[in-house]
Design an enzyme around this catalytic site. Structure first.
Site, PDB file in Angstrom:
ATOM      1  N   VAL A  79       4.188 -70.486 -27.440  1.00 44.59           N
ATOM      2  CA  VAL A  79       4.228 -70.069 -26.040  1.00 44.59           C
ATOM      3  C   VAL A  79       3.487 -71.069 -25.147  1.00 44.59           C
ATOM      4  O   VAL A  79       3.953 -71.397 -24.055  1.00 44.59           O
ATOM      5  CB  VAL A  79       3.672 -68.635 -25.876  1.00 44.59           C
ATOM      6  CG1 VAL A  79       3.614 -68.234 -24.406  1.00 44.59           C
ATOM      7  CG2 VAL A  79       4.532 -67.651 -26.661  1.00 44.59           C
TER       8      VAL A  79
ATOM      9  N   GLY B  63       5.753 -74.005 -24.730  1.00 43.30           N
ATOM     10  CA  GLY B  63       6.850 -73.655 -23.822  1.00 43.30           C
ATOM     11  C   GLY B  63       6.408 -73.522 -22.386  1.00 43.30           C
ATOM     12  O   GLY B  63       7.064 -74.030 -21.472  1.00 43.30           O
ATOM     13  N   GLU B  64       5.286 -72.846 -22.164  1.00 45.96           N
ATOM     14  CA  GLU B  64       4.813 -72.662 -20.785  1.00 45.96           C
ATOM     15  C   GLU B  64       4.396 -73.986 -20.163  1.00 45.96           C
ATOM     16  O   GLU B  64       4.673 -74.241 -18.991  1.00 45.96           O
ATOM     17  CB  GLU B  64       3.652 -71.672 -20.725  1.00 45.96           C
ATOM     18  CG  GLU B  64       3.207 -71.427 -19.301  1.00 45.96           C
ATOM     19  CD  GLU B  64       2.377 -70.185 -19.116  1.00 45.96           C
ATOM     20  OE1 GLU B  64       2.027 -69.892 -17.974  1.00 45.96           O
ATOM     21  OE2 GLU B  64       2.087 -69.491 -20.105  1.00 45.96           O
ATOM     22  N   SER B  65       3.763 -74.836 -20.939  1.00 43.25           N
ATOM     23  CA  SER B  65       3.354 -76.144 -20.413  1.00 43.25           C
ATOM     24  C   SER B  65       4.577 -76.955 -19.994  1.00 43.25           C
ATOM     25  O   SER B  65       4.609 -77.533 -18.897  1.00 43.25           O
ATOM     26  CB  SER B  65       2.548 -76.906 -21.468  1.00 43.25           C
ATOM     27  OG  SER B  65       1.372 -76.205 -21.798  1.00 43.25           O
TER      28      SER B  65
END
Length: 149
Positions: free
Chosen positions: A67, A70-72
């Site tokens: 996560v 992915g968020e970065s």
């Protein structure tokens, strides 16, 4: 890179966008996890993290590590799309883990699903060293003007 230079990134080279991303940084958490840029543009962003050092007690890559990767990726791509004087902030994220990585590096490939004026949606496919998908992350970012309170 100055903010006026970042205004030209949409028309600039991918190397300029990658330089902008590296100069901006990905934050302390992603840095501690060993985040490394491979490619960066509005249309496609790629980065890796090592499995080692980011595992659960049983030796599998921690679900939260997928996560964070992915968020970065999704947030940085959304901010590049937003442009100068605007900020993209995450409002929703989800992940579906379909395989466990136990060694090597995982690679996240971020592509846009929707690039609007006020919202972006990105999908990040995360694969292991053998190219097998381990996780699919989807992030939605809201874009707002920095001048708005």
């Amino acid at each position: 890179m100055s903010s006026s230079a970042s205004a030209d990134l949409h028309a600039g080279s991918p190397d300029d966008a990658l330089e902008w991303a590296r100069a901006r940084g990905v934050g302390a958490l992603a840095e501690k996890m060993g985040f490394e840029w491979v490619e960066f543009s509005v249309e496609r962003s790629v980065a890796t993290i090592p499995v080692e050092g980011n595992t659960q007690p049983v030796g599998l890559l921690h679900g939260g590590a997928y996560v964070v990767l992915g968020e970065s990726l999704g947030s940085m791509a959304a901010n590049l799309h937003a442009g100068p004087g605007r900020l993209a902030v995450g409002v929703d994220i989800n992940a579906t883990h379909t395989r466990s990585a136990t060694s090597g590096r995982v690679t996240g490939v971020c592509t846009p699903i929707h690039l609007g004026r006020s919202m972006t949606v990105h999908e990040i496919a995360i694969t292991d060293d053998q190219g097998r998908r381990c996780s699919t992350v989807r992030i939605t970012n809201m874009i707002r003007d920095l001048s708005a309170s």
